[in-house]
Scaffold this motif. Structure first.
Motif, short mmCIF file in Angstrom:
data_model
loop_
_atom_site.label_atom_id
_atom_site.label_comp_id
_atom_site.label_asym_id
_atom_site.label_seq_id
_atom_site.Cartn_x
_atom_site.Cartn_y
_atom_site.Cartn_z
N ASP A 1 20.18 -63.82 35.93
CA ASP A 1 18.97 -64.58 35.62
C ASP A 1 18.71 -64.44 34.13
O ASP A 1 18.09 -63.49 33.66
CB ASP A 1 17.79 -64.03 36.43
CG ASP A 1 16.53 -64.88 36.25
OD1 ASP A 1 16.50 -65.69 35.29
OD2 ASP A 1 15.61 -64.73 37.06
N LYS B 1 15.10 -64.02 32.93
CA LYS B 1 14.52 -62.69 33.07
C LYS B 1 14.92 -61.82 31.88
O LYS B 1 14.11 -61.07 31.33
CB LYS B 1 14.99 -62.06 34.38
CG LYS B 1 14.47 -60.63 34.61
CD LYS B 1 12.94 -60.61 34.72
CE LYS B 1 12.45 -59.29 35.28
NZ LYS B 1 12.72 -58.15 34.39
N TYR C 1 6.89 -61.44 35.30
CA TYR C 1 7.86 -62.53 35.32
C TYR C 1 8.01 -63.13 36.71
O TYR C 1 7.90 -64.35 36.90
CB TYR C 1 9.21 -62.03 34.81
CG TYR C 1 10.32 -63.04 34.99
CD1 TYR C 1 10.43 -64.13 34.14
CD2 TYR C 1 11.24 -62.89 36.02
CE1 TYR C 1 11.43 -65.07 34.32
CE2 TYR C 1 12.26 -63.82 36.20
CZ TYR C 1 12.36 -64.90 35.35
OH TYR C 1 13.34 -65.82 35.52
N GLU C 2 8.25 -62.30 37.71
CA GLU C 2 8.51 -62.81 39.05
C GLU C 2 7.29 -63.51 39.65
O GLU C 2 7.38 -64.61 40.19
CB GLU C 2 8.96 -61.67 39.97
CG GLU C 2 10.29 -61.03 39.59
CD GLU C 2 11.45 -62.00 39.71
OE1 GLU C 2 11.31 -63.02 40.43
OE2 GLU C 2 12.49 -61.76 39.09
#
Length: 578
Positions: free
Chosen positions: A120, A123, A140-141
Protein backbone atom coordinates in the motif's frame (compact mmCIF):
# COMPACT_ATOMS: atom_id res chain seq x y z
CA UNK A 1 -26.83 12.80 0.44
CA UNK A 2 -25.26 16.25 0.45
CA UNK A 3 -22.83 17.49 3.04
CA UNK A 4 -20.34 20.25 3.56
CA UNK A 5 -16.95 21.56 4.35
CA UNK A 6 -13.49 20.65 3.26
CA UNK A 7 -10.94 19.24 0.90
CA UNK A 8 -9.63 15.86 -0.10
CA UNK A 9 -6.33 14.13 0.12
CA UNK A 10 -4.66 10.84 0.27
CA UNK A 11 -5.11 7.13 -0.28
CA UNK A 12 -7.80 4.71 -1.39
CA UNK A 13 -9.15 1.51 0.01
CA UNK A 14 -8.70 -1.70 -1.98
CA UNK A 15 -11.85 -2.57 -3.84
CA UNK A 16 -11.73 -6.24 -3.08
CA UNK A 17 -10.27 -7.71 -6.23
CA UNK A 18 -6.69 -7.64 -7.45
CA UNK A 19 -5.35 -7.11 -10.93
CA UNK A 20 -3.51 -10.09 -12.31
CA UNK A 21 -0.11 -8.47 -11.68
CA UNK A 22 -0.28 -5.35 -9.55
CA UNK A 23 -2.79 -4.96 -6.77
CA UNK A 24 -5.23 -2.16 -7.39
CA UNK A 25 -6.83 0.15 -4.90
CA UNK A 26 -3.90 2.16 -3.58
CA UNK A 27 -3.47 5.73 -4.63
CA UNK A 28 -4.70 9.22 -4.07
CA UNK A 29 -6.22 12.00 -6.09
CA UNK A 30 -4.50 15.14 -7.13
CA UNK A 31 -5.74 18.01 -4.97
CA UNK A 32 -7.77 20.80 -6.54
CA UNK A 33 -5.51 23.47 -8.00
CA UNK A 34 -5.23 26.81 -6.28
CA UNK A 35 -7.44 29.60 -7.53
CA UNK A 36 -5.81 31.51 -10.36
CA UNK A 37 -5.66 34.93 -8.75
CA UNK A 38 -5.45 36.47 -5.32
CA UNK A 39 -9.20 37.16 -5.10
CA UNK A 40 -9.92 33.49 -5.75
CA UNK A 41 -9.27 32.21 -2.24
CA UNK A 42 -7.80 28.75 -1.79
CA UNK A 43 -10.36 26.20 -0.80
CA UNK A 44 -8.39 22.98 -0.49
CA UNK A 45 -6.91 22.56 2.94
CA UNK A 46 -5.71 19.36 4.39
CA UNK A 47 -2.53 20.62 5.88
CA UNK A 48 0.91 20.33 4.39
CA UNK A 49 1.01 16.63 5.13
CA UNK A 50 -2.28 15.82 3.45
CA UNK A 51 -1.64 18.02 0.41
CA UNK A 52 1.80 16.55 -0.02
CA UNK A 53 0.38 13.06 0.30
CA UNK A 54 -2.17 13.72 -2.42
CA UNK A 55 0.38 15.11 -4.86
CA UNK A 56 3.03 12.50 -4.16
CA UNK A 57 0.51 9.70 -4.19
CA UNK A 58 -1.05 10.84 -7.43
CA UNK A 59 2.35 11.10 -9.10
CA UNK A 60 3.55 7.73 -7.82
CA UNK A 61 0.44 5.87 -8.81
CA UNK A 62 0.14 7.72 -12.10
CA UNK A 63 3.61 6.40 -12.86
CA UNK A 64 2.62 2.83 -11.94
CA UNK A 65 -0.83 2.82 -13.43
CA UNK A 66 -2.66 2.87 -16.72
CA UNK A 67 -6.18 3.50 -17.87
CA UNK A 68 -9.21 1.52 -16.75
CA UNK A 69 -12.71 1.80 -18.14
CA UNK A 70 -14.51 2.73 -14.97
CA UNK A 71 -16.36 5.74 -13.60
CA UNK A 72 -14.42 8.93 -14.26
CA UNK A 73 -14.60 12.37 -12.58
CA UNK A 74 -16.10 13.79 -15.78
CA UNK A 75 -19.32 11.99 -14.81
CA UNK A 76 -19.68 14.19 -11.72
CA UNK A 77 -18.86 17.52 -13.38
CA UNK A 78 -21.19 19.71 -15.45
CA UNK A 79 -21.07 19.66 -19.24
CA UNK A 80 -20.18 23.38 -19.20
CA UNK A 81 -16.82 22.66 -17.55
CA UNK A 82 -14.14 24.90 -19.07
CA UNK A 83 -11.01 22.88 -18.23
CA UNK A 84 -10.43 19.46 -16.72
CA UNK A 85 -7.53 17.28 -15.57
CA UNK A 86 -8.13 13.79 -14.26
CA UNK A 87 -5.91 11.01 -12.92
CA UNK A 88 -6.98 7.36 -13.10
CA UNK A 89 -5.37 5.44 -10.25
CA UNK A 90 -7.06 2.10 -10.90
CA UNK A 91 -6.12 0.86 -14.38
CA UNK A 92 -6.73 -2.58 -15.78
CA UNK A 93 -4.38 -5.46 -14.94
CA UNK A 94 -2.82 -5.78 -18.39
CA UNK A 95 -2.00 -2.09 -18.56
CA UNK A 96 -0.57 -2.15 -15.06
CA UNK A 97 1.76 -4.87 -16.22
CA UNK A 98 2.91 -2.65 -19.09
CA UNK A 99 3.63 0.16 -16.65
CA UNK A 100 5.44 -1.96 -14.07
CA UNK A 101 7.56 -3.69 -16.72
CA UNK A 102 8.65 -0.33 -18.07
CA UNK A 103 9.38 1.25 -14.69
CA UNK A 104 11.17 -1.78 -13.30
CA UNK A 105 13.93 -1.16 -15.82
CA UNK A 106 15.04 1.71 -13.60
CA UNK A 107 16.87 0.73 -10.38
CA UNK A 108 15.63 3.89 -8.65
CA UNK A 109 12.10 2.56 -9.01
CA UNK A 110 12.69 -1.16 -8.62
CA UNK A 111 15.24 -1.23 -5.82
CA UNK A 112 15.34 2.05 -3.95
CA UNK A 113 11.58 2.36 -3.46
CA UNK A 114 11.53 -1.27 -2.34
CA UNK A 115 7.90 -1.73 -3.31
CA UNK A 116 6.17 -5.04 -3.82
CA UNK A 117 3.13 -5.30 -6.03
CA UNK A 118 0.87 -5.75 -3.03
CA UNK A 119 2.28 -2.85 -0.99
CA UNK A 120 0.00 0.00 0.00
CA UNK A 121 2.10 2.82 -1.34
CA UNK A 122 -0.28 5.41 0.04
CA UNK A 123 0.17 4.14 3.57
CA UNK A 124 3.92 4.45 3.11
CA UNK A 125 3.63 8.01 1.82
CA UNK A 126 1.12 8.95 4.53
CA UNK A 127 3.50 7.79 7.26
CA UNK A 128 6.46 9.66 5.77
CA UNK A 129 4.54 12.91 5.36
CA UNK A 130 3.01 12.67 8.79
CA UNK A 131 6.52 12.43 10.16
CA UNK A 132 7.37 15.79 8.55
CA UNK A 133 4.09 17.67 9.10
CA UNK A 134 1.96 15.74 11.51
CA UNK A 135 -1.76 16.24 11.81
CA UNK A 136 -2.84 15.12 15.23
CA UNK A 137 -5.62 12.55 15.64
CA UNK A 138 -5.69 11.59 11.95
CA UNK A 139 -5.68 7.84 11.28
CA UNK A 140 -4.90 6.54 7.81
CA UNK A 141 -7.10 3.44 7.87
CA UNK A 142 -10.13 5.01 9.56
CA UNK A 143 -10.05 8.54 8.21
CA UNK A 144 -8.66 8.16 4.68
CA UNK A 145 -8.43 4.64 3.27
CA UNK A 146 -11.96 3.87 4.47
CA UNK A 147 -13.60 6.06 1.81
CA UNK A 148 -11.19 7.36 -0.82
CA UNK A 149 -11.67 5.96 -4.31
CA UNK A 150 -9.17 5.59 -7.13
CA UNK A 151 -10.02 8.43 -9.49
CA UNK A 152 -9.91 12.19 -9.10
CA UNK A 153 -10.02 15.33 -11.19
CA UNK A 154 -9.48 19.07 -11.00
CA UNK A 155 -11.74 21.32 -13.07
CA UNK A 156 -12.50 24.95 -13.87
CA UNK A 157 -16.24 25.57 -14.04
CA UNK A 158 -18.53 28.53 -14.76
CA UNK A 159 -18.13 31.61 -16.94
CA UNK A 160 -16.57 33.33 -13.92
CA UNK A 161 -13.96 30.61 -13.43
CA UNK A 162 -14.08 28.62 -10.23
CA UNK A 163 -11.72 25.74 -9.48
CA UNK A 164 -13.21 22.57 -8.00
CA UNK A 165 -12.08 19.04 -7.31
CA UNK A 166 -14.04 15.84 -7.98
CA UNK A 167 -13.06 12.74 -6.02
CA UNK A 168 -14.36 9.20 -6.23
CA UNK A 169 -15.53 7.86 -2.87
CA UNK A 170 -16.35 4.32 -1.82
CA UNK A 171 -18.40 5.23 1.25
CA UNK A 172 -20.30 8.53 1.28
CA UNK A 173 -20.81 8.66 5.03
CA UNK A 174 -17.18 7.88 5.76
CA UNK A 175 -16.15 10.45 3.14
CA UNK A 176 -18.09 13.18 4.93
CA UNK A 177 -16.43 12.35 8.22
CA UNK A 178 -13.00 12.04 6.64
CA UNK A 179 -13.26 15.31 4.74
CA UNK A 180 -14.38 17.05 7.90
CA UNK A 181 -11.27 15.79 9.67
CA UNK A 182 -9.05 16.88 6.81
CA UNK A 183 -10.66 20.32 6.99
CA UNK A 184 -9.84 20.46 10.66
CA UNK A 185 -6.26 19.45 9.89
CA UNK A 186 -5.88 22.27 7.44
CA UNK A 187 -7.28 24.84 9.85
CA UNK A 188 -5.84 23.67 13.15
CA UNK A 189 -3.34 20.87 12.60
CA UNK A 190 -5.63 18.63 14.64
CA UNK A 191 -8.29 16.43 13.03
CA UNK A 192 -10.39 16.38 16.19
CA UNK A 193 -10.56 20.16 16.69
CA UNK A 194 -13.37 21.77 14.65
CA UNK A 195 -12.34 24.35 12.09
CA UNK A 196 -13.65 27.92 12.47
CA UNK A 197 -17.17 28.47 11.18
CA UNK A 198 -16.00 31.21 8.82
CA UNK A 199 -13.54 28.94 7.00
CA UNK A 200 -14.41 29.65 3.38
CA UNK A 201 -14.08 26.19 1.95
CA UNK A 202 -16.55 23.41 1.51
CA UNK A 203 -17.55 20.14 -0.04
CA UNK A 204 -20.57 18.11 -1.06
CA UNK A 205 -20.93 14.34 -1.33
CA UNK A 206 -23.47 12.56 -3.50
CA UNK A 207 -23.32 8.87 -4.33
CA UNK A 208 -19.86 7.89 -5.56
CA UNK A 209 -18.47 11.41 -5.80
CA UNK A 210 -17.35 14.26 -3.59
CA UNK A 211 -16.83 17.76 -4.97
CA UNK A 212 -14.57 20.18 -3.12
CA UNK A 213 -14.95 23.91 -3.78
CA UNK A 214 -14.63 27.33 -2.17
CA UNK A 215 -18.01 26.95 -0.46
CA UNK A 216 -20.58 24.27 0.27
CA UNK A 217 -23.04 25.97 -2.06
CA UNK A 218 -20.66 25.91 -5.02
CA UNK A 219 -19.81 22.24 -4.42
CA UNK A 220 -23.48 21.27 -4.16
CA UNK A 221 -24.36 23.25 -7.27
CA UNK A 222 -21.58 21.61 -9.28
CA UNK A 223 -22.86 18.16 -8.32
CA UNK A 224 -26.42 19.14 -9.18
CA UNK A 225 -25.38 20.58 -12.56
CA UNK A 226 -23.39 17.45 -13.28
CA UNK A 227 -26.41 15.30 -12.56
CA UNK A 228 -28.46 17.29 -15.07
CA UNK A 229 -25.83 17.06 -17.83
CA UNK A 230 -22.34 15.74 -17.21
CA UNK A 231 -19.06 16.52 -18.89
CA UNK A 232 -18.73 12.84 -19.76
CA UNK A 233 -21.88 13.14 -21.92
CA UNK A 234 -20.81 16.39 -23.60
CA UNK A 235 -20.23 15.87 -27.33
CA UNK A 236 -17.24 18.26 -27.52
CA UNK A 237 -15.54 16.49 -24.62
CA UNK A 238 -16.12 13.12 -26.24
CA UNK A 239 -14.83 14.32 -29.61
CA UNK A 240 -11.62 15.83 -28.30
CA UNK A 241 -10.72 13.03 -25.91
CA UNK A 242 -11.24 10.51 -28.72
CA UNK A 243 -8.97 12.56 -30.98
CA UNK A 244 -6.28 12.42 -28.30
CA UNK A 245 -6.03 8.67 -28.82
CA UNK A 246 -6.22 5.72 -26.45
CA UNK A 247 -7.06 6.70 -22.87
CA UNK A 248 -4.27 6.73 -20.31
CA UNK A 249 -3.35 7.56 -16.74
CA UNK A 250 -3.93 11.31 -17.13
CA UNK A 251 -6.59 13.08 -19.21
CA UNK A 252 -6.65 16.80 -19.96
CA UNK A 253 -9.48 18.69 -21.68
CA UNK A 254 -9.96 22.40 -22.45
CA UNK A 255 -13.30 23.55 -23.85
CA UNK A 256 -13.68 26.08 -26.66
CA UNK A 257 -15.29 28.55 -24.24
CA UNK A 258 -12.20 28.53 -22.00
CA UNK A 259 -10.42 31.09 -24.18
CA UNK A 260 -13.27 33.59 -23.89
CA UNK A 261 -13.45 33.02 -20.14
CA UNK A 262 -9.72 33.72 -19.85
CA UNK A 263 -10.01 36.98 -21.80
CA UNK A 264 -13.09 38.07 -19.80
CA UNK A 265 -11.30 37.45 -16.51
CA UNK A 266 -7.81 38.77 -17.19
CA UNK A 267 -7.78 40.73 -13.94
CA UNK A 268 -8.58 37.61 -11.93
CA UNK A 269 -5.80 35.64 -13.61
CA UNK A 270 -3.13 38.33 -13.92
CA UNK A 271 -4.04 40.93 -11.33
CA UNK A 272 -5.64 44.37 -11.42
CA UNK A 273 -5.25 46.98 -14.13
CA UNK A 274 -2.74 48.75 -11.89
CA UNK A 275 -0.76 45.52 -11.55
CA UNK A 276 -0.71 45.10 -15.33
CA UNK A 277 0.29 48.72 -15.74
CA UNK A 278 3.10 48.30 -13.27
CA UNK A 279 4.31 45.29 -15.21
CA UNK A 280 4.41 47.35 -18.42
CA UNK A 281 6.55 49.97 -16.71
CA UNK A 282 8.78 47.40 -15.02
CA UNK A 283 9.58 45.72 -18.32
CA UNK A 284 10.08 48.98 -20.23
CA UNK A 285 13.31 50.90 -20.59
CA UNK A 286 11.89 54.00 -18.92
CA UNK A 287 12.09 55.23 -15.35
CA UNK A 288 9.37 57.86 -15.50
CA UNK A 289 6.35 55.62 -15.95
CA UNK A 290 3.19 56.08 -13.91
CA UNK A 291 -0.06 54.19 -13.36
CA UNK A 292 -3.29 55.97 -12.54
CA UNK A 293 -5.89 54.63 -10.11
CA UNK A 294 -7.86 53.45 -13.15
CA UNK A 295 -4.87 51.52 -14.40
CA UNK A 296 -3.94 53.94 -17.22
CA UNK A 297 -0.24 53.62 -17.99
CA UNK A 298 1.96 56.56 -18.95
CA UNK A 299 5.56 56.01 -20.02
CA UNK A 300 7.87 58.91 -20.95
CA UNK A 301 4.85 61.21 -21.02
CA UNK A 302 2.89 59.07 -23.47
CA UNK A 303 -0.15 57.01 -22.52
CA UNK A 304 0.28 53.34 -23.33
CA UNK A 305 -2.89 51.85 -24.84
CA UNK A 306 -4.40 49.00 -22.85
CA UNK A 307 -4.77 46.40 -25.59
CA UNK A 308 -4.13 43.34 -23.41
CA UNK A 309 -7.61 41.96 -23.95
CA UNK A 310 -7.48 42.60 -27.69
CA UNK A 311 -4.10 40.87 -27.94
CA UNK A 312 -5.38 37.87 -26.01
CA UNK A 313 -8.50 37.68 -28.14
CA UNK A 314 -6.40 37.72 -31.28
CA UNK A 315 -4.07 35.07 -29.90
CA UNK A 316 -6.92 32.68 -29.14
CA UNK A 317 -9.05 33.52 -32.15
CA UNK A 318 -10.31 30.29 -33.68
CA UNK A 319 -9.55 28.13 -30.64
CA UNK A 320 -12.08 25.29 -30.64
CA UNK A 321 -10.91 23.03 -27.82
CA UNK A 322 -8.21 20.46 -27.12
CA UNK A 323 -7.46 17.29 -25.18
CA UNK A 324 -4.36 15.38 -24.17
CA UNK A 325 -3.59 11.96 -22.73
CA UNK A 326 -0.56 10.56 -20.89
CA UNK A 327 -0.13 6.79 -21.18
CA UNK A 328 2.28 3.87 -21.16
CA UNK A 329 2.63 2.25 -24.57
CA UNK A 330 4.96 -0.51 -25.79
CA UNK A 331 7.76 0.18 -23.33
CA UNK A 332 7.38 3.94 -23.70
CA UNK A 333 5.80 6.85 -21.88
CA UNK A 334 3.65 8.71 -24.40
CA UNK A 335 1.89 12.07 -24.36
CA UNK A 336 -0.62 12.66 -27.15
CA UNK A 337 -2.51 15.89 -27.83
CA UNK A 338 -5.12 17.06 -30.31
CA UNK A 339 -6.51 20.57 -30.57
CA UNK A 340 -7.83 23.31 -32.80
CA UNK A 341 -5.89 26.45 -31.92
CA UNK A 342 -6.78 28.73 -34.81
CA UNK A 343 -5.09 29.57 -38.08
CA UNK A 344 -2.24 31.42 -36.41
CA UNK A 345 -0.98 28.15 -34.92
CA UNK A 346 -2.02 25.90 -37.77
CA UNK A 347 0.25 27.85 -40.12
CA UNK A 348 3.29 26.63 -38.18
CA UNK A 349 2.41 22.97 -38.80
CA UNK A 350 0.70 23.14 -42.19
CA UNK A 351 3.43 21.33 -44.09
CA UNK A 352 3.72 17.54 -44.26
CA UNK A 353 7.46 17.71 -45.06
CA UNK A 354 8.94 18.10 -41.58
CA UNK A 355 10.69 14.72 -41.61
CA UNK A 356 11.70 14.61 -45.31
CA UNK A 357 15.25 15.78 -44.70
CA UNK A 358 15.55 14.17 -41.26
CA UNK A 359 14.88 10.63 -42.45
CA UNK A 360 17.95 10.84 -44.74
CA UNK A 361 20.37 11.71 -41.92
CA UNK A 362 23.10 9.28 -40.82
CA UNK A 363 21.68 6.39 -38.82
CA UNK A 364 23.89 7.24 -35.83
CA UNK A 365 22.62 10.83 -35.53
CA UNK A 366 22.48 11.91 -31.89
CA UNK A 367 19.86 14.65 -32.15
CA UNK A 368 17.88 16.41 -34.85
CA UNK A 369 15.11 18.96 -35.30
CA UNK A 370 13.28 19.17 -38.61
CA UNK A 371 10.67 21.53 -40.06
CA UNK A 372 8.72 21.51 -43.31
CA UNK A 373 7.79 24.64 -45.27
CA UNK A 374 5.00 25.52 -47.65
CA UNK A 375 5.49 28.05 -50.45
CA UNK A 376 4.87 31.59 -49.21
CA UNK A 377 5.22 30.66 -45.55
CA UNK A 378 7.28 33.71 -44.53
CA UNK A 379 4.87 36.23 -46.03
CA UNK A 380 1.91 34.44 -44.45
CA UNK A 381 3.66 34.46 -41.06
CA UNK A 382 4.55 38.14 -41.36
CA UNK A 383 1.00 39.12 -42.32
CA UNK A 384 -0.34 37.20 -39.38
CA UNK A 385 2.14 38.90 -37.06
CA UNK A 386 1.16 42.30 -38.44
CA UNK A 387 -2.50 41.56 -37.84
CA UNK A 388 -1.91 40.62 -34.19
CA UNK A 389 0.97 42.89 -33.22
CA UNK A 390 0.83 45.70 -35.75
CA UNK A 391 1.66 48.33 -33.11
CA UNK A 392 5.17 46.87 -32.81
CA UNK A 393 5.79 47.55 -36.51
CA UNK A 394 4.69 51.18 -36.43
CA UNK A 395 1.43 52.77 -37.44
CA UNK A 396 2.20 53.19 -41.14
CA UNK A 397 4.51 50.24 -41.85
CA UNK A 398 3.14 47.45 -44.04
CA UNK A 399 4.53 43.95 -44.43
CA UNK A 400 6.05 44.95 -47.78
CA UNK A 401 7.67 47.96 -46.14
CA UNK A 402 9.16 45.71 -43.48
CA UNK A 403 10.51 43.27 -46.09
CA UNK A 404 12.01 46.14 -48.10
CA UNK A 405 13.76 47.54 -45.04
CA UNK A 406 15.15 44.13 -44.08
CA UNK A 407 16.34 43.57 -47.63
CA UNK A 408 18.18 46.89 -47.60
CA UNK A 409 19.85 46.10 -44.28
CA UNK A 410 20.91 42.54 -45.12
CA UNK A 411 21.53 42.58 -48.85
CA UNK A 412 19.12 39.67 -49.23
CA UNK A 413 15.95 39.61 -51.28
CA UNK A 414 13.33 39.07 -48.57
CA UNK A 415 11.11 37.08 -48.44
CA UNK A 416 12.23 35.18 -51.56
CA UNK A 417 15.78 34.40 -50.42
CA UNK A 418 14.66 33.22 -46.99
CA UNK A 419 12.03 30.91 -48.44
CA UNK A 420 14.55 29.58 -50.97
CA UNK A 421 17.08 28.95 -48.21
CA UNK A 422 14.70 26.94 -46.03
CA UNK A 423 13.56 24.82 -48.98
CA UNK A 424 10.79 22.27 -48.60
CA UNK A 425 12.33 20.58 -45.56
CA UNK A 426 15.18 21.61 -43.27
CA UNK A 427 16.83 19.72 -40.41
CA UNK A 428 19.47 20.69 -37.86
CA UNK A 429 21.53 17.68 -36.73
CA UNK A 430 24.24 16.63 -34.28
CA UNK A 431 26.55 13.72 -35.08
CA UNK A 432 27.56 10.85 -32.74
CA UNK A 433 30.83 12.48 -31.66
CA UNK A 434 29.27 15.78 -30.63
CA UNK A 435 30.02 17.04 -27.13
CA UNK A 436 29.27 20.38 -25.44
CA UNK A 437 32.91 20.69 -24.39
CA UNK A 438 34.07 20.22 -27.97
CA UNK A 439 31.61 22.81 -29.19
CA UNK A 440 32.65 25.41 -26.61
CA UNK A 441 36.38 24.90 -27.15
CA UNK A 442 36.37 24.70 -30.94
CA UNK A 443 37.91 27.68 -32.69
CA UNK A 444 36.28 27.46 -36.11
CA UNK A 445 33.82 24.58 -35.73
CA UNK A 446 35.67 22.41 -38.23
CA UNK A 447 35.94 19.60 -35.68
CA UNK A 448 32.31 19.81 -34.51
CA UNK A 449 29.82 17.29 -36.01
CA UNK A 450 27.00 19.79 -36.33
CA UNK A 451 25.14 21.00 -39.39
CA UNK A 452 22.02 21.61 -41.46
CA UNK A 453 20.54 19.60 -44.33
CA UNK A 454 18.02 21.17 -46.68
CA UNK A 455 15.79 19.59 -49.31
CA UNK A 456 14.92 22.06 -52.05
CA UNK A 457 16.28 24.02 -54.99
CA UNK A 458 19.98 23.27 -54.48
CA UNK A 459 21.22 25.83 -56.99
CA UNK A 460 19.03 28.57 -55.55
CA UNK A 461 20.04 27.66 -52.00
CA UNK A 462 23.74 27.89 -52.92
CA UNK A 463 23.18 31.34 -54.40
CA UNK A 464 21.62 32.55 -51.14
CA UNK A 465 24.47 30.97 -49.18
CA UNK A 466 26.96 32.90 -51.32
CA UNK A 467 25.22 36.11 -50.26
CA UNK A 468 25.47 35.04 -46.61
CA UNK A 469 29.15 34.21 -47.01
CA UNK A 470 29.75 37.70 -48.41
CA UNK A 471 28.05 39.13 -45.35
CA UNK A 472 30.08 36.86 -43.02
CA UNK A 473 33.41 38.00 -44.42
CA UNK A 474 36.29 36.29 -42.62
CA UNK A 475 33.85 33.90 -40.89
CA UNK A 476 32.51 32.56 -44.19
CA UNK A 477 34.08 29.12 -43.62
CA UNK A 478 31.42 28.44 -41.01
CA UNK A 479 28.91 28.33 -43.89
CA UNK A 480 30.69 25.59 -45.82
CA UNK A 481 28.24 23.76 -48.08
CA UNK A 482 27.92 20.93 -50.59
CA UNK A 483 24.95 19.87 -52.69
CA UNK A 484 23.76 16.75 -54.51
CA UNK A 485 20.48 15.15 -55.61
CA UNK A 486 18.27 18.03 -54.48
CA UNK A 487 19.86 18.35 -51.03
CA UNK A 488 22.29 20.88 -49.58
CA UNK A 489 24.46 20.12 -46.54
CA UNK A 490 25.85 23.01 -44.48
CA UNK A 491 28.52 22.53 -41.80
CA UNK A 492 31.93 23.93 -40.82
CA UNK A 493 33.11 20.30 -40.60
CA UNK A 494 34.12 18.79 -43.95
CA UNK A 495 33.65 15.23 -42.69
CA UNK A 496 30.23 15.84 -41.17
CA UNK A 497 29.09 17.82 -44.20
CA UNK A 498 29.94 14.86 -46.41
CA UNK A 499 28.10 12.49 -44.05
CA UNK A 500 25.04 14.73 -44.08
CA UNK A 501 24.89 14.73 -47.85
CA UNK A 502 24.61 10.94 -48.02
CA UNK A 503 21.31 9.12 -47.49
CA UNK A 504 22.14 7.64 -44.10
CA UNK A 505 18.79 5.97 -43.52
CA UNK A 506 17.90 7.38 -40.10
CA UNK A 507 14.21 7.01 -40.94
CA UNK A 508 14.64 3.25 -41.35
CA UNK A 509 16.18 2.64 -37.92
CA UNK A 510 14.17 0.90 -35.22
CA UNK A 511 14.79 3.70 -32.70
CA UNK A 512 13.43 6.36 -35.06
CA UNK A 513 10.37 4.34 -36.04
CA UNK A 514 9.61 3.59 -32.40
CA UNK A 515 9.78 7.16 -31.20
CA UNK A 516 8.36 9.19 -34.12
CA UNK A 517 4.66 8.99 -34.98
CA UNK A 518 3.22 9.95 -38.39
CA UNK A 519 6.60 10.95 -39.82
CA UNK A 520 5.22 10.89 -43.37
CA UNK A 521 2.81 13.75 -42.65
CA UNK A 522 4.60 15.61 -39.87
CA UNK A 523 5.11 19.36 -40.09
CA UNK A 524 7.76 19.44 -37.37
CA UNK A 525 9.82 16.64 -35.79
CA UNK A 526 12.52 16.35 -33.13
CA UNK A 527 14.54 13.27 -32.24
CA UNK A 528 17.22 12.36 -29.68
CA UNK A 529 18.94 8.94 -29.61
CA UNK A 530 20.32 8.24 -26.13
CA UNK A 531 22.16 5.10 -27.28
CA UNK A 532 24.04 6.77 -30.15
CA UNK A 533 27.76 7.48 -29.83
CA UNK A 534 28.50 4.74 -27.26
CA UNK A 535 25.67 5.71 -24.92
CA UNK A 536 26.58 9.39 -24.71
CA UNK A 537 23.88 10.12 -22.15
CA UNK A 538 25.25 7.52 -19.74
CA UNK A 539 28.73 8.89 -20.21
CA UNK A 540 27.53 12.37 -19.26
CA UNK A 541 26.81 11.04 -15.77
CA UNK A 542 30.55 10.73 -15.15
CA UNK A 543 31.58 8.38 -12.36
CA UNK A 544 28.19 8.24 -10.64
CA UNK A 545 27.17 4.55 -10.84
CA UNK A 546 23.65 5.26 -9.61
CA UNK A 547 23.05 7.83 -12.33
CA UNK A 548 24.55 5.53 -14.96
CA UNK A 549 22.25 2.68 -13.96
CA UNK A 550 19.13 4.84 -14.16
CA UNK A 551 20.05 6.50 -17.45
CA UNK A 552 21.04 3.26 -19.17
CA UNK A 553 17.46 2.02 -19.82
CA UNK A 554 16.55 5.14 -21.83
CA UNK A 555 16.55 4.56 -25.58
CA UNK A 556 15.25 7.68 -27.34
CA UNK A 557 12.87 10.59 -27.12
CA UNK A 558 11.05 12.26 -29.95
CA UNK A 559 8.02 14.21 -30.96
CA UNK A 560 6.07 15.00 -34.09
CA UNK A 561 3.22 17.32 -35.02
CA UNK A 562 0.82 17.08 -37.94
CA UNK A 563 -2.51 18.50 -39.04
CA UNK A 564 -5.78 16.89 -40.09
CA UNK A 565 -8.07 19.62 -41.37
CA UNK A 566 -8.03 22.29 -38.69
CA UNK A 567 -6.90 19.88 -35.95
CA UNK A 568 -3.27 19.89 -34.82
CA UNK A 569 -1.98 16.57 -33.47
CA UNK A 570 1.21 16.05 -31.48
CA UNK A 571 2.81 12.99 -29.91
CA UNK A 572 5.80 12.95 -27.56
CA UNK A 573 7.38 9.55 -26.79
CA UNK A 574 10.13 8.51 -24.38
CA UNK A 575 11.21 4.94 -25.15
CA UNK A 576 13.27 2.41 -23.21
CA UNK A 577 15.57 -0.41 -24.25
CA UNK A 578 14.14 -3.93 -24.48
Amino acid sequence: MMSSNLPPSAAPEPEGSQAEYLEQGSGAPLPPAAAPARNLRPFVIGGVAVAGLAVAGGAAWAAMSFFSTGSQPAEALPGSTLAYLAVDLDPSGGQKIEAIRTLNKFPAFKDELDLDTDDDIMKRLFDEIQADAECANLDYEDDIASWLGNRAGVAVVDAEPTVVGAIQVTDAEAAEAGLEKLRNCGANGDASEPAPADAEMGFAVEGDWAVVAETDDIAARVLADGAEGSLADDSAYQTWTERAGDPGIVTVYVAADAADALVDNLDRFFGSAEDLGGLVIEQSAYDDGTVSSEGDVTVAGEQVPDDTAETMESLFEGFDGMAATLRFSDGAIELEQAGSFGSQFQLLYASDRGADAMTTLPSDTVAAFGVGFEEGWLRALAEQFAQQFGDLMGEDMTVDDMFEELSTQTGLDIPQDVETLTGESMVFALGPDFSPEQFMSSGDGSDVPMGVKIKGDAEGIEEVLDKLRDLAGTDADIIGSESADGFVAISPSDDFRAALLEDGGLGDTAAFKDVIREAEQAGAVFYVDFDAGDDWLVELSGDDPEAKANLAPLSAVGGSTWTEGDVIHAVLRLTTDD
